[in-house]
Design an enzyme around this catalytic site. Structure first.
Site, PDB file in Angstrom:
ATOM      1  N   GLU A  56       0.843  -1.196   0.000  1.00  0.00           N
ATOM      2  CA  GLU A  56       0.000   0.000   0.000  1.00  0.00           C
ATOM      3  C   GLU A  56       0.875   1.242   0.000  1.00  0.00           C
ATOM      4  O   GLU A  56       2.108   1.151   0.032  1.00  0.00           O
ATOM      5  CB  GLU A  56      -0.930  -0.045   1.221  1.00  0.00           C
ATOM      6  CG  GLU A  56      -1.871  -1.243   1.142  1.00  0.00           C
ATOM      7  CD  GLU A  56      -2.895  -1.315   2.266  1.00  0.00           C
ATOM      8  OE1 GLU A  56      -2.776  -0.571   3.265  1.00  0.00           O
ATOM      9  OE2 GLU A  56      -3.821  -2.139   2.118  1.00  0.00           O
ATOM     10  N   CYS A  65      -1.596  -4.846  -5.691  1.00  0.00           N
ATOM     11  CA  CYS A  65      -2.082  -6.114  -5.124  1.00  0.00           C
ATOM     12  C   CYS A  65      -1.005  -7.193  -5.132  1.00  0.00           C
ATOM     13  O   CYS A  65      -0.110  -7.202  -5.987  1.00  0.00           O
ATOM     14  CB  CYS A  65      -3.255  -6.652  -5.923  1.00  0.00           C
ATOM     15  SG  CYS A  65      -4.782  -5.722  -5.757  1.00  0.00           S
ATOM     16  N   GLU A  67      -1.295 -10.353  -6.028  1.00  0.00           N
ATOM     17  CA  GLU A  67      -1.311 -11.194  -7.231  1.00  0.00           C
ATOM     18  C   GLU A  67      -0.518 -10.541  -8.357  1.00  0.00           C
ATOM     19  O   GLU A  67       0.271 -11.200  -9.037  1.00  0.00           O
ATOM     20  CB  GLU A  67      -2.748 -11.442  -7.703  1.00  0.00           C
ATOM     21  CG  GLU A  67      -3.589 -12.228  -6.724  1.00  0.00           C
ATOM     22  CD  GLU A  67      -4.319 -11.339  -5.726  1.00  0.00           C
ATOM     23  OE1 GLU A  67      -3.785 -10.267  -5.349  1.00  0.00           O
ATOM     24  OE2 GLU A  67      -5.423 -11.711  -5.314  1.00  0.00           O
ATOM     25  N   CYS A 104      -8.917  -9.839  -7.168  1.00  0.00           N
ATOM     26  CA  CYS A 104      -9.783  -8.758  -7.666  1.00  0.00           C
ATOM     27  C   CYS A 104      -9.836  -8.810  -9.194  1.00  0.00           C
ATOM     28  O   CYS A 104      -9.035  -9.491  -9.853  1.00  0.00           O
ATOM     29  CB  CYS A 104      -9.289  -7.399  -7.172  1.00  0.00           C
ATOM     30  SG  CYS A 104      -7.877  -6.746  -8.088  1.00  0.00           S
ATOM     31  N   CYS A 107      -6.618  -7.962 -11.124  1.00  0.00           N
ATOM     32  CA  CYS A 107      -5.610  -9.033 -11.059  1.00  0.00           C
ATOM     33  C   CYS A 107      -6.007 -10.206 -11.944  1.00  0.00           C
ATOM     34  O   CYS A 107      -5.151 -10.832 -12.578  1.00  0.00           O
ATOM     35  CB  CYS A 107      -5.401  -9.483  -9.618  1.00  0.00           C
ATOM     36  SG  CYS A 107      -4.521  -8.241  -8.639  1.00  0.00           S
TER      37      CYS A 107
END
Ligand code: THU
Length: 144
Positions: A56, A65, A67, A104, A107
């Protein structure tokens, strides 16, 4: 290293279990001061296994992310011809029980580019479930 959760040891397929274990281990590297949602991902290609965690940022929209970070590690190591065979995702939130965590949409699109038929293993209602990327992202955008 923290104890491997029961949901992981319950996975019957040894190669799937090993990949989820890699995802679990790398989730401890996550940088998630904002969401406190620590995600690890492991990507198995035809040649090797690569991991990533979520990173983050204080400028919120810049979050990356787990992934996608794992996919980018694979491409960095193997180049653009990388073929992904399997993906595992593990998510933890210290002090809370995370029951479900599938990749998500963004991804899924990035994963699909390198392995449309890859098997993705993720937490659903406290257990691990496997689905192919075709199932997770039908009619994916394809340019190449
Ligand atoms: N996150 C992932 O790493 N993978 C996903 O597929 C969904 C969300 C991260 C992004 C953010 O750091 C935190 O989880 C909460 O959304």
């Amino acid at each position: 290293m923290a104890r491997v959760p029961a949901a992981v040891t319950a996975i019957t397929d040894p190669s799937e279990r090993e990949l989820v274990q890699r995802a679990f281990e790398v989730s401890f590297k996550a940088y998630a001061p904002s969401s406190k949602f620590h995600v690890g991902a492991a990507v198995r290609t035809t040649k090797g296994t690569y991991v990533g965690c979520n990173v983050e940022n204080g400028s919120y929209g810049l979050t990356s992310c787990a992934e996608r970070n794992a996919v980018f590690a694979a491409i960095t190591a193997e180049g653009g011809k990388t073929r992904i065979e399997a993906v595992a995702v593990y998510a933890r939130s210290p002090g809370k029980k995370v029951k479900t965590a599938s990749p998500c949409g963004a991804c899924r699109q990035v994963l699909a580019e390198f392995g449309r038929h890859a098997v993705v293993t993720f937490l659903e209602n406290g257990r691990f479930r496997s689905m192919t990327l075709d199932e997770l992202l039908p009619a994916a955008f394809e340019l190449y």
